[in-house]
Write a protein that holds these residues in place. Structure first.
Motif, PDB file in Angstrom:
ATOM      1  N   ALA B  29     -30.422  73.838  -9.133  1.00 25.63           N
ATOM      2  CA  ALA B  29     -30.741  73.483  -7.742  1.00 25.63           C
ATOM      3  C   ALA B  29     -32.011  72.620  -7.702  1.00 25.63           C
ATOM      4  CB  ALA B  29     -30.936  74.756  -6.916  1.00 25.63           C
ATOM      5  N   GLN B  30     -32.956  72.917  -8.588  1.00 22.75           N
ATOM      6  CA  GLN B  30     -34.207  72.145  -8.598  1.00 22.75           C
ATOM      7  C   GLN B  30     -33.991  70.719  -9.090  1.00 22.75           C
ATOM      8  OE1 GLN B  30     -36.086  75.805 -10.587  1.00 22.75           O
ATOM      9  NE2 GLN B  30     -37.884  74.626 -10.008  1.00 22.75           N
ATOM     10  N   LEU B  31     -32.930  70.494  -9.868  1.00 25.86           N
ATOM     11  CA  LEU B  31     -32.682  69.160 -10.425  1.00 25.86           C
ATOM     12  C   LEU B  31     -31.693  68.354  -9.606  1.00 25.86           C
ATOM     13  CD1 LEU B  31     -32.289  70.015 -14.231  1.00 25.86           C
ATOM     14  CD2 LEU B  31     -34.352  69.269 -13.017  1.00 25.86           C
ATOM     15  N   ALA B  32     -30.812  69.050  -8.880  1.00 23.37           N
ATOM     16  CA  ALA B  32     -29.630  68.404  -8.313  1.00 23.37           C
ATOM     17  C   ALA B  32     -29.972  67.277  -7.344  1.00 23.37           C
ATOM     18  CB  ALA B  32     -28.751  69.449  -7.626  1.00 23.37           C
ATOM     19  N   GLU B  33     -30.940  67.491  -6.475  1.00 30.77           N
ATOM     20  CA  GLU B  33     -31.168  66.512  -5.420  1.00 30.77           C
ATOM     21  C   GLU B  33     -31.620  65.157  -5.975  1.00 30.77           C
ATOM     22  OE1 GLU B  33     -33.587  65.981  -1.214  1.00 30.77           O
ATOM     23  OE2 GLU B  33     -33.738  67.855  -2.315  1.00 30.77           O
ATOM     24  N   ARG B  34     -32.625  65.190  -6.843  1.00 24.65           N
ATOM     25  CA  ARG B  34     -33.136  63.930  -7.380  1.00 24.65           C
ATOM     26  C   ARG B  34     -32.071  63.196  -8.196  1.00 24.65           C
ATOM     27  NH1 ARG B  34     -38.894  62.335 -10.052  1.00 24.65           N
ATOM     28  NH2 ARG B  34     -38.256  60.250 -10.724  1.00 24.65           N
ATOM     29  N   LEU B  35     -31.187  63.964  -8.837  1.00 21.98           N
ATOM     30  CA  LEU B  35     -30.170  63.364  -9.702  1.00 21.98           C
ATOM     31  C   LEU B  35     -28.913  62.967  -8.931  1.00 21.98           C
ATOM     32  CD1 LEU B  35     -30.511  65.807 -12.723  1.00 21.98           C
ATOM     33  CD2 LEU B  35     -31.378  63.452 -12.565  1.00 21.98           C
ATOM     34  N   ASP B  36     -28.899  63.191  -7.613  1.00 21.38           N
ATOM     35  CA  ASP B  36     -27.721  62.873  -6.818  1.00 21.38           C
ATOM     36  C   ASP B  36     -26.489  63.558  -7.423  1.00 21.38           C
ATOM     37  OD1 ASP B  36     -26.197  61.796  -4.812  1.00 21.38           O
ATOM     38  OD2 ASP B  36     -25.772  59.935  -5.912  1.00 21.38           O
ATOM     39  N   ALA B  37     -26.656  64.816  -7.773  1.00 21.66           N
ATOM     40  CA  ALA B  37     -25.562  65.593  -8.366  1.00 21.66           C
ATOM     41  C   ALA B  37     -25.591  66.978  -7.738  1.00 21.66           C
ATOM     42  CB  ALA B  37     -25.750  65.714  -9.876  1.00 21.66           C
ATOM     43  N   SER B  38     -24.452  67.684  -7.809  1.00 22.77           N
ATOM     44  CA  SER B  38     -24.411  69.042  -7.278  1.00 22.77           C
ATOM     45  C   SER B  38     -24.654  70.036  -8.411  1.00 22.77           C
ATOM     46  CB  SER B  38     -23.049  69.317  -6.639  1.00 22.77           C
ATOM     47  OG  SER B  38     -22.049  69.322  -7.647  1.00 22.77           O
ATOM     48  N   GLU B  39     -25.013  71.278  -8.014  1.00 20.31           N
ATOM     49  CA  GLU B  39     -25.153  72.319  -9.028  1.00 20.31           C
ATOM     50  C   GLU B  39     -23.834  72.513  -9.770  1.00 20.31           C
ATOM     51  OE1 GLU B  39     -27.227  75.941  -7.627  1.00 20.31           O
ATOM     52  OE2 GLU B  39     -27.585  74.779  -5.804  1.00 20.31           O
ATOM     53  N   GLU B  40     -22.712  72.432  -9.041  1.00 22.40           N
ATOM     54  CA  GLU B  40     -21.392  72.620  -9.658  1.00 22.40           C
ATOM     55  C   GLU B  40     -21.114  71.514 -10.673  1.00 22.40           C
ATOM     56  OE1 GLU B  40     -21.963  72.559  -6.322  1.00 22.40           O
ATOM     57  OE2 GLU B  40     -22.021  74.757  -6.209  1.00 22.40           O
ATOM     58  N   TRP B  41     -21.512  70.292 -10.349  1.00 23.96           N
ATOM     59  CA  TRP B  41     -21.296  69.162 -11.257  1.00 23.96           C
ATOM     60  C   TRP B  41     -22.047  69.415 -12.572  1.00 23.96           C
ATOM     61  CZ3 TRP B  41     -24.096  65.447 -13.893  1.00 23.96           C
ATOM     62  CH2 TRP B  41     -23.385  64.313 -14.333  1.00 23.96           C
ATOM     63  N   ILE B  42     -23.275  69.886 -12.467  1.00 24.96           N
ATOM     64  CA  ILE B  42     -24.077  70.115 -13.675  1.00 24.96           C
ATOM     65  C   ILE B  42     -23.452  71.223 -14.521  1.00 24.96           C
ATOM     66  CG2 ILE B  42     -26.321  70.875 -14.544  1.00 24.96           C
ATOM     67  CD1 ILE B  42     -27.590  69.580 -12.038  1.00 24.96           C
ATOM     68  N   VAL B  43     -23.095  72.335 -13.890  1.00 24.19           N
ATOM     69  CA  VAL B  43     -22.509  73.451 -14.659  1.00 24.19           C
ATOM     70  C   VAL B  43     -21.185  73.025 -15.272  1.00 24.19           C
ATOM     71  CG1 VAL B  43     -21.461  75.733 -14.470  1.00 24.19           C
ATOM     72  CG2 VAL B  43     -23.640  75.283 -13.373  1.00 24.19           C
ATOM     73  N   GLY B  44     -20.356  72.292 -14.516  1.00 22.85           N
ATOM     74  CA  GLY B  44     -19.046  71.880 -15.014  1.00 22.85           C
ATOM     75  C   GLY B  44     -19.144  70.954 -16.213  1.00 22.85           C
ATOM     76  N   ARG B  45     -20.131  70.063 -16.197  1.00 20.67           N
ATOM     77  CA  ARG B  45     -20.260  69.107 -17.306  1.00 20.67           C
ATOM     78  C   ARG B  45     -20.919  69.710 -18.532  1.00 20.67           C
ATOM     79  NH1 ARG B  45     -18.347  63.844 -15.602  1.00 20.67           N
ATOM     80  NH2 ARG B  45     -17.378  64.482 -13.654  1.00 20.67           N
ATOM     81  N   THR B  46     -21.779  70.691 -18.331  1.00 22.00           N
ATOM     82  CA  THR B  46     -22.654  71.123 -19.425  1.00 22.00           C
ATOM     83  C   THR B  46     -22.567  72.605 -19.756  1.00 22.00           C
ATOM     84  OG1 THR B  46     -24.496  71.660 -17.948  1.00 22.00           O
ATOM     85  CG2 THR B  46     -24.342  69.381 -18.709  1.00 22.00           C
ATOM     86  N   GLY B  47     -22.111  73.427 -18.801  1.00 22.36           N
ATOM     87  CA  GLY B  47     -22.159  74.872 -18.999  1.00 22.36           C
ATOM     88  C   GLY B  47     -23.559  75.447 -18.843  1.00 22.36           C
ATOM     89  N   ILE B  48     -24.496  74.647 -18.329  1.00 17.36           N
ATOM     90  CA  ILE B  48     -25.902  75.070 -18.253  1.00 17.36           C
ATOM     91  C   ILE B  48     -26.265  75.405 -16.801  1.00 17.36           C
ATOM     92  CG2 ILE B  48     -28.303  74.341 -18.612  1.00 17.36           C
ATOM     93  CD1 ILE B  48     -27.095  72.366 -20.770  1.00 17.36           C
ATOM     94  N   SER B  49     -26.825  76.601 -16.612  1.00 21.54           N
ATOM     95  CA  SER B  49     -27.235  77.029 -15.277  1.00 21.54           C
ATOM     96  C   SER B  49     -28.737  76.882 -15.056  1.00 21.54           C
ATOM     97  CB  SER B  49     -26.861  78.500 -15.043  1.00 21.54           C
ATOM     98  OG  SER B  49     -25.474  78.678 -15.188  1.00 21.54           O
ATOM     99  N   ARG B  50     -29.502  77.102 -16.112  1.00 23.73           N
ATOM    100  CA  ARG B  50     -30.958  77.009 -16.030  1.00 23.73           C
ATOM    101  C   ARG B  50     -31.478  76.718 -17.422  1.00 23.73           C
ATOM    102  NH1 ARG B  50     -29.057  81.972 -15.906  1.00 23.73           N
ATOM    103  NH2 ARG B  50     -28.632  81.788 -13.695  1.00 23.73           N
ATOM    104  N   ARG B  51     -32.733  76.281 -17.472  1.00 27.10           N
ATOM    105  CA  ARG B  51     -33.377  76.006 -18.749  1.00 27.10           C
ATOM    106  C   ARG B  51     -34.869  76.260 -18.565  1.00 27.10           C
ATOM    107  NH1 ARG B  51     -31.329  73.598 -15.122  1.00 27.10           N
ATOM    108  NH2 ARG B  51     -29.786  72.340 -16.207  1.00 27.10           N
ATOM    109  N   ARG B  52     -35.590  76.342 -19.704  1.00 29.43           N
ATOM    110  CA  ARG B  52     -37.048  76.527 -19.649  1.00 29.43           C
ATOM    111  C   ARG B  52     -37.696  75.193 -20.007  1.00 29.43           C
ATOM    112  NH1 ARG B  52     -38.737  81.898 -20.239  1.00 29.43           N
ATOM    113  NH2 ARG B  52     -37.017  83.312 -19.778  1.00 29.43           N
ATOM    114  N   TRP B  53     -38.701  74.825 -19.244  1.00 26.38           N
ATOM    115  CA  TRP B  53     -39.464  73.613 -19.567  1.00 26.38           C
ATOM    116  C   TRP B  53     -40.941  73.956 -19.686  1.00 26.38           C
ATOM    117  CZ3 TRP B  53     -37.311  69.238 -15.831  1.00 26.38           C
ATOM    118  CH2 TRP B  53     -36.051  68.824 -16.314  1.00 26.38           C
ATOM    119  N   VAL B  54     -41.627  73.235 -20.550  1.00 27.32           N
ATOM    120  CA  VAL B  54     -43.076  73.406 -20.656  1.00 27.32           C
ATOM    121  C   VAL B  54     -43.753  72.933 -19.378  1.00 27.32           C
ATOM    122  CG1 VAL B  54     -43.181  73.230 -23.173  1.00 27.32           C
ATOM    123  CG2 VAL B  54     -43.301  71.142 -21.783  1.00 27.32           C
ATOM    124  N   GLU B  55     -44.919  73.482 -19.126  1.00 26.61           N
ATOM    125  CA  GLU B  55     -45.780  72.981 -18.058  1.00 26.61           C
ATOM    126  C   GLU B  55     -46.522  71.753 -18.576  1.00 26.61           C
ATOM    127  OE1 GLU B  55     -45.921  74.129 -15.108  1.00 26.61           O
ATOM    128  OE2 GLU B  55     -45.318  76.246 -15.171  1.00 26.61           O
TER     129      GLU B  55
END
Lengths: 77, 342
Positions: B29-55
């Motif tokens: 959800a935090q990535l979807a808007e800037r990428l012009d993509a939906s949460e469903e699109w991301i999960v469907g393409r990658t199988g990824i729901s969340r990830r950890r990023w460094v600060e």
């Protein structure tokens, strides 16, 4: 050939093929950019049908994919 | 050492395992808007729901130290003779990150250097560590794979931005014998530099130094040709895995768990299909951590050991694929390890 495509989509790609008709759009049928790669590999490996993912990616509908598969099957025969 | 072990003590045996993830969770959800993509699109393409990023300001070495400390604790502490760090994202262009990590782990003075094989880095690192042991250069090696891949990503590229996560995994390898649980089996490694263009960060090296890079042409970011990478990863990993199995004298039906580089859930599924392996024999953690590049195999090993997916005695096949192109595979029988959650 439509039935072969549907069986690969269902059994290998694990896509829901209920209600997929020949005039369905490729993307709507679940054949997105990665699925066409796997479809290309499976058709070559198991069915002797050589179509590249680049070719599949250019096609808009399921019917166009079936037509290309039929053409390549004839060429190979 | 197990009773009855025979043969020369010239092999690398896994005797410690740990992992470390940064605290910051990034959802689709935090990535979807800037990428012009939906949460469903991301999960469907990658199988990824969340990830950890460094600060901002947090670096690969910070993750590597966490994973290294966990692996050393798992191994019961004690000295090591070398620290090998597999990473695509060193803290600096120069020097290597491993000496800093070694010093912060209280291992100052030992041999320490980085290995660069992108997502195959852990398997190349295993070969490096095994070589140190076989050559008599070390009795114990700490191998860490750590990545802050988020620092390479184009914030507007929806084909790469959702895929990668940051993290680190580590193993301690000790001198032992080939028939011991945990002994690293046949190592299969390969590369195809003719396809280097498929996975790149072009700027910042000697070909395109930052001072001559064209601003805003994307050359400072990670770039990947997704469809060709998908095909190559499935074909190369399946071939390497088959070769490693042959070398070990195992059949595919002997494999209890296949732990592969977590590139994309669909790569893992396609690989299992191509090899004819039950999909439940190929555990995944990509939904929660994304593709952590070189770190993905040891992070998955640690999580699978912790949750019981991996049990002592399991025959385990490892396979990885990455930029270069590079690929690698090996086998081991899973040892009894004390792994701690972090």
């Amino acid at each position: 050939m439509f039935e072969l495509l549907k069986s690969v989509m269902s059994e290998v790609l694990l896509l829901d093929v209920d209600g997929v008709r020949p005039d369905a759009l490729r993307e709507d049928a679940g054949l997105d950019s990665l699925a066409v790669v796997e479809l290309s590999m499976v058709l070559s490996q198991h069915h002797g049908i050589e179509v590249t993912d680049d070719e599949l990616f250019e096609l808009d509908t399921v019917a166009e994919i079936v037509a290309l598969m039929e053409q390549r099957k004839r060429t190979a025969a | 050492m197990t009773g009855g072990a025979t043969g020369p003590a010239d092999r690398a045996v896994v005797c410690g395992l740990g992992y470390w993830l940064p605290e910051r969770v990034v959802t689709n959800a935090q990535l979807a808007e800037r990428l012009d993509a939906s949460e469903e699109w991301i999960v469907g393409r990658t199988g990824i729901s969340r990830r950890r990023w460094v600060e901002p300001g947090e670096a690969t070495s910070d993750l590597a130290v966490g994973a290294g400390r966990a692996a050393l604790k798992s191994a019961g502490g004690g000295p090591v003779d070398a620290v090998v760090l597999a990473t695509t994202t060193p803290d600096y262009r120069c020097p290597a990150t491993a000496p800093d990590v070694a010093a912060r782990l209280g291992l100052n003075g030992v041999a320490a250097f980085d290995v660069s094989a992108v997502c195959t880095g852990f398997v190349y690192g295993l070969a490096t560590a095994a070589g140190f042991i076989a050559a008599g250069l070390a009795d114990r090696v700490l191998l860490i794979a750590a990545e802050a891949f988020s620092t390479l990503l184009d914030p507007d590229d929806r084909t790469t931005q959702p895929i990668f996560g940051d993290g680190a995994g580590a193993v301690v390898l000790r001198r032992g014998r080939a028939d011991e649980p945990g002994a690293i089996g046949p190592l299969v490694l390969g590369s195809d530099g003719a396809r280097a263009e498929l996975i790149t960060v072009k700027a910042g090296g000697s070909r395109i130094p930052f001072r001559t890079a064209v601003p805003d042409d994307g050359s400072q970011y990670f770039q990947m040709r997704g469809r060709e990478v998908f095909r190559q990863s499935v074909e190369r990993m399946s071939a390497a895995a088959t070769e490693a199995l042959d070398g070990a004298g195992w059949r595919l039906s002997d494999v209890d768990r296949m732990i592969t580089h977590q590139a994309n859930a669909r790569v893992s599924a396609a690989l299992a299909t191509r090899l004819g392996l039950r999909r439940d024999a190929a555990p995944q953690n990509i939904a929660d951590v994304g593709n952590t590049a070189a770190a993905s195999i040891p992070v998955l090993l640690a999580q699978a050991a912790l949750d019981g997916t991996l049990e002592p005695g399991h025959r385990v096949l490892l396979a990885a694929f990455g930029g270069g192109l590079t690929w690698g595979a090996t086998t081991l029988t899973w040892p009894g390890l004390e792994v701690h959650d972090t």
